[in-house]
Design a protein around this motif. Structure first.
Motif, PDB file in Angstrom:
ATOM      1  N   ILE A 225       0.829  -1.205   0.000  1.00 50.42           N
ATOM      2  CA  ILE A 225       0.000   0.000   0.000  1.00 50.42           C
ATOM      3  C   ILE A 225       0.860   1.251   0.000  1.00 50.42           C
ATOM      4  O   ILE A 225       0.601   2.204  -0.744  1.00 50.42           O
ATOM      5  N   VAL A 226       1.910   1.274   0.805  1.00 51.89           N
ATOM      6  CA  VAL A 226       2.789   2.446   0.869  1.00 51.89           C
ATOM      7  C   VAL A 226       3.503   2.659  -0.462  1.00 51.89           C
ATOM      8  O   VAL A 226       3.594   3.793  -0.952  1.00 51.89           O
ATOM      9  N   HIS A 227       4.007   1.600  -1.072  1.00 54.94           N
ATOM     10  CA  HIS A 227       4.679   1.730  -2.361  1.00 54.94           C
ATOM     11  C   HIS A 227       3.724   2.257  -3.434  1.00 54.94           C
ATOM     12  O   HIS A 227       4.093   3.139  -4.223  1.00 54.94           O
ATOM     13  N   LEU A 228       2.500   1.739  -3.473  1.00 51.43           N
ATOM     14  CA  LEU A 228       1.528   2.220  -4.450  1.00 51.43           C
ATOM     15  C   LEU A 228       1.140   3.677  -4.180  1.00 51.43           C
ATOM     16  O   LEU A 228       0.994   4.464  -5.124  1.00 51.43           O
ATOM     17  N   LEU A 229       0.991   4.030  -2.916  1.00 57.87           N
ATOM     18  CA  LEU A 229       0.669   5.410  -2.566  1.00 57.87           C
ATOM     19  C   LEU A 229       1.763   6.362  -3.033  1.00 57.87           C
ATOM     20  O   LEU A 229       1.488   7.404  -3.633  1.00 57.87           O
ATOM     21  N   PHE A 230       3.008   5.996  -2.797  1.00 63.31           N
ATOM     22  CA  PHE A 230       4.103   6.857  -3.213  1.00 63.31           C
ATOM     23  C   PHE A 230       4.296   6.862  -4.731  1.00 63.31           C
ATOM     24  O   PHE A 230       4.790   7.838  -5.286  1.00 63.31           O
TER      25      PHE A 230
ATOM     26  N   VAL B 217       1.734   6.906  -6.815  1.00 61.43           N
ATOM     27  CA  VAL B 217       0.738   7.901  -7.218  1.00 61.43           C
ATOM     28  C   VAL B 217       1.234   9.311  -6.913  1.00 61.43           C
ATOM     29  O   VAL B 217       1.112  10.223  -7.745  1.00 61.43           O
ATOM     30  N   ILE B 218       1.808   9.504  -5.740  1.00 69.99           N
ATOM     31  CA  ILE B 218       2.317  10.826  -5.362  1.00 69.99           C
ATOM     32  C   ILE B 218       3.453  11.253  -6.282  1.00 69.99           C
ATOM     33  O   ILE B 218       3.507  12.408  -6.729  1.00 69.99           O
TER      34      ILE B 218
ATOM     35  N   TRP C   5       2.059  12.184  -9.683  1.00 67.58           N
ATOM     36  CA  TRP C   5       1.407  13.487  -9.587  1.00 67.58           C
ATOM     37  C   TRP C   5       2.439  14.614  -9.532  1.00 67.58           C
ATOM     38  O   TRP C   5       2.292  15.640 -10.189  1.00 67.58           O
TER      39      TRP C   5
ATOM     40  N   SER D  38       9.263   5.908  -0.569  1.00 71.31           N
ATOM     41  CA  SER D  38       8.565   4.895   0.223  1.00 71.31           C
ATOM     42  C   SER D  38       9.527   4.116   1.107  1.00 71.31           C
ATOM     43  O   SER D  38       9.182   3.784   2.242  1.00 71.31           O
TER      44      SER D  38
END
Length: 77
Positions: free
Chosen positions: A13-18, A20-21, A24, A59
């Motif tokens: 989850i953290v890797h996917l979140l970062f 996306v960030i 962006w 991440s």
């Protein structure tokens, strides 16, 4: 201590979140000025690799910081 399955889910989850960030954040840079004519595919691959690299660095920093901060309880306990 976090069970291995929960830790793996947290890391994903953290890797996917970062990712996306980072994607962006990289949108703010105009790479069009630096691309040679006819080299669009190479530029896209480079862009994706740069996003992955930036996301991985960020991440990993976040996850290590989280791990170190949770391990501090062992210092006093």
């Amino acid at each position: 201590m976090i069970p291995v399955g929960q830790q793996a889910l947290l890391h994903i989850i953290v890797h996917l979140l970062f990712l996306v960030i980072a994607w962006w954040a990289m949108q703010a840079i105009h790479f069009d000025k630096w691309i040679k004519k006819g080299k669009v595919m190479q530029a896209r691959v480079l862009y994706i690799l740069m996003v992955i690299s930036l996301a991985s660095l960020a991440s990993d920093f976040f996850l290590k910081y989280l791990q170190y901060s949770t391990n501090l309880s062992q210092l006093f306990g």
